[in-house]
Design a protein around this motif. Structure first.
Motif, PDB file in Angstrom:
ATOM      1  N   GLU A  13      14.448 121.387  69.434  1.00  0.00           N
ATOM      2  CA  GLU A  13      14.628 120.842  68.668  1.00  0.00           C
ATOM      3  C   GLU A  13      14.064 122.465  66.678  1.00  0.00           C
ATOM      4  N   GLN A  14      12.825 122.865  67.983  1.00  0.00           N
ATOM      5  CA  GLN A  14      12.254 124.245  67.230  1.00  0.00           C
ATOM      6  C   GLN A  14      13.329 125.148  66.652  1.00  0.00           C
ATOM      7  N   ASP A  15      13.641 125.695  67.964  1.00  0.00           N
ATOM      8  CA  ASP A  15      14.795 126.362  67.829  1.00  0.00           C
ATOM      9  C   ASP A  15      15.888 126.113  66.340  1.00  0.00           C
ATOM     10  N   PHE A  16      16.567 124.939  66.708  1.00  0.00           N
ATOM     11  CA  PHE A  16      16.949 124.916  66.126  1.00  0.00           C
ATOM     12  C   PHE A  16      15.893 124.572  63.937  1.00  0.00           C
ATOM     13  N   GLN A  17      15.206 123.855  64.108  1.00  0.00           N
ATOM     14  CA  GLN A  17      14.727 124.016  63.014  1.00  0.00           C
ATOM     15  C   GLN A  17      14.912 125.820  62.269  1.00  0.00           C
ATOM     16  N   GLN A  18      14.285 126.166  63.156  1.00  0.00           N
ATOM     17  CA  GLN A  18      14.518 128.044  62.822  1.00  0.00           C
ATOM     18  C   GLN A  18      15.722 128.527  62.332  1.00  0.00           C
ATOM     19  N   LEU A  50      25.240 129.551  63.032  1.00  0.00           N
ATOM     20  CA  LEU A  50      25.735 128.455  63.256  1.00  0.00           C
ATOM     21  C   LEU A  50      26.171 128.408  64.455  1.00  0.00           C
ATOM     22  N   ASP A  51      26.294 129.009  65.390  1.00  0.00           N
ATOM     23  CA  ASP A  51      26.964 129.622  66.837  1.00  0.00           C
ATOM     24  C   ASP A  51      26.254 128.584  67.572  1.00  0.00           C
ATOM     25  N   GLU A  52      24.782 129.564  66.708  1.00  0.00           N
ATOM     26  CA  GLU A  52      22.755 129.268  68.205  1.00  0.00           C
ATOM     27  C   GLU A  52      22.926 127.806  67.243  1.00  0.00           C
ATOM     28  N   ALA A  53      22.739 127.826  66.838  1.00  0.00           N
ATOM     29  CA  ALA A  53      22.701 126.003  65.983  1.00  0.00           C
ATOM     30  C   ALA A  53      23.122 125.088  66.514  1.00  0.00           C
ATOM     31  N   ASP A  54      24.538 124.886  66.709  1.00  0.00           N
ATOM     32  CA  ASP A  54      25.310 124.406  67.180  1.00  0.00           C
ATOM     33  C   ASP A  54      25.364 123.853  69.496  1.00  0.00           C
ATOM     34  N   LEU A  79      18.354 113.466  66.915  1.00  0.00           N
ATOM     35  CA  LEU A  79      19.347 114.901  67.015  1.00  0.00           C
ATOM     36  C   LEU A  79      20.098 113.896  65.703  1.00  0.00           C
ATOM     37  N   LYS A  80      20.716 112.431  65.539  1.00  0.00           N
ATOM     38  CA  LYS A  80      21.293 112.396  64.802  1.00  0.00           C
ATOM     39  C   LYS A  80      21.299 113.398  63.605  1.00  0.00           C
ATOM     40  N   THR A  81      19.537 113.354  62.992  1.00  0.00           N
ATOM     41  CA  THR A  81      19.711 114.335  62.125  1.00  0.00           C
ATOM     42  C   THR A  81      19.779 115.718  62.311  1.00  0.00           C
ATOM     43  N   ALA A  82      19.930 115.998  63.347  1.00  0.00           N
ATOM     44  CA  ALA A  82      19.982 117.764  63.282  1.00  0.00           C
ATOM     45  C   ALA A  82      21.442 118.266  63.649  1.00  0.00           C
ATOM     46  N   LYS A  83      22.154 116.892  63.533  1.00  0.00           N
ATOM     47  CA  LYS A  83      23.399 116.536  63.744  1.00  0.00           C
ATOM     48  C   LYS A  83      24.262 116.415  62.625  1.00  0.00           C
ATOM     49  N   GLN A 149      35.221 123.467  68.227  1.00  0.00           N
ATOM     50  CA  GLN A 149      34.279 121.709  68.423  1.00  0.00           C
ATOM     51  C   GLN A 149      34.909 121.241  69.436  1.00  0.00           C
ATOM     52  N   ARG A 150      36.157 121.411  69.969  1.00  0.00           N
ATOM     53  CA  ARG A 150      36.802 120.346  70.566  1.00  0.00           C
ATOM     54  C   ARG A 150      35.867 120.813  72.075  1.00  0.00           C
ATOM     55  N   ILE A 151      36.235 122.729  72.544  1.00  0.00           N
ATOM     56  CA  ILE A 151      36.320 123.077  73.468  1.00  0.00           C
ATOM     57  C   ILE A 151      34.195 123.031  73.731  1.00  0.00           C
ATOM     58  N   ALA A 152      34.031 122.370  72.771  1.00  0.00           N
ATOM     59  CA  ALA A 152      31.721 122.639  72.816  1.00  0.00           C
ATOM     60  C   ALA A 152      31.577 121.173  73.046  1.00  0.00           C
ATOM     61  N   LEU A 153      32.667 120.006  72.051  1.00  0.00           N
ATOM     62  CA  LEU A 153      32.482 119.259  72.734  1.00  0.00           C
ATOM     63  C   LEU A 153      32.688 118.841  74.760  1.00  0.00           C
ATOM     64  N   GLU A 154      33.969 118.977  75.051  1.00  0.00           N
ATOM     65  CA  GLU A 154      34.033 119.172  76.083  1.00  0.00           C
ATOM     66  C   GLU A 154      33.175 119.391  77.138  1.00  0.00           C
ATOM     67  N   THR A 155      33.103 120.931  76.995  1.00  0.00           N
ATOM     68  CA  THR A 155      31.760 121.076  77.476  1.00  0.00           C
ATOM     69  C   THR A 155      30.663 120.262  78.264  1.00  0.00           C
TER      70      THR A 155
END
Length: 229
Positions: A13-18, A50-54, A79-83, A149-155
């Motif tokens: 979460e800290q990495d995501f915020q950065q 954005l890819d890294e944040a995803d 997590l919902k806020t981050a999404k 996005q679909r592939i990411a969700l499947e993964t």
């Protein structure tokens, strides 16, 4: 090293915020203020971040599976806020990409507008064709983004399944270890009981031998008393 069940989630979460802070600065700065190739480069950097944040969000979703139920609601809200933040910046980046594409199309068509009105009666049709081609490119990019996005969700789902499987195997190992510990305790108790029984058997033998010796001595004494007196 922090071994708490929420440590990895907090770290992701800290990495995501950065990353979100960096994306916000680029979208509010270079992506709007710069022009031409500099603006394109800024948007490309935004896409990478954005890819890294995803990826960070995906890791957070995996880690939340192992958080205790008492703590899970608050972390699910985070997590919902981050999404929500991630989707908002993805939409903003997409809008800026579309704006840049429109500007490129208009920029390529504008140098011929002055002469086209008098010399080329088909100039307006050509401009419309270019705009339609640009729109098709944007739609193709959107489809590719949805596929990603679909592939990411499947993964993510596969990762969650693997995590659940590993957790089940860990529980089996822990149960087997507990069973072995109980068996070891039972063996120790049985060994102690056998030692006590053996000790009592030796004690009984000693007592029996002492009684026999006393009886023999008494018999010998009685015989001696009768024979010699």
């Amino acid at each position: 090293m922090d071994n708490s069940p929420t440590a990895l989630f907090d770290s992701y979460e800290q990495d995501f915020q950065q990353l979100v802070q960096s994306i916000r600065e680029k979208l509010d700065g270079d992506a709007k203020e710069q022009q031409g190739e500099q603006r394109k480069a800024a948007l490309r950097r935004v896409e990478l971040e954005l890819d890294e944040a995803d990826e960070m969000v995906s890791q957070m979703e995996i880690e939340i599976q192992g958080i205790p139920q008492s703590l899970k609601p608050s972390y699910q809200a985070r997590l919902k806020t981050a999404k929500s933040d991630l989707q908002r910046y993805k939409k903003l980046s997409k809008d800026l990409h579309a704006q840049l594409s429109r500007m490129d199309l208009l920029g390529r068509s504008s140098p011929g507008l002055a002469g086209s009105a008098s010399d080329d009666p088909y100039a307006a049709s050509n401009d419309r064709t270019r705009l339609l081609a640009g729109t098709a490119l944007l739609e193709d990019g959107s489809r590719r983004l949805l596929d990603s996005q679909r592939i990411a969700l499947e993964t993510e789902e596969q990762g969650a399944d693997i995590l659940r499987s590993l957790r089940g195997q860990r529980e089996q190992i822990v149960n087997a270890r507990d069973t072995l510990q109980r068996a070891d305790t039972s063996i120790d108790r049985a060994s102690g009981t056998l030692k006590k029984m053996i000790r009592r058997m030796y004690q009984q033998r000693i007592v029996t031998a002492a009684i026999i010796v006393v009886l023999i001595v008494l018999i010998l004494f009685i015989l001696w008393a009768k024979l010699w007196r």
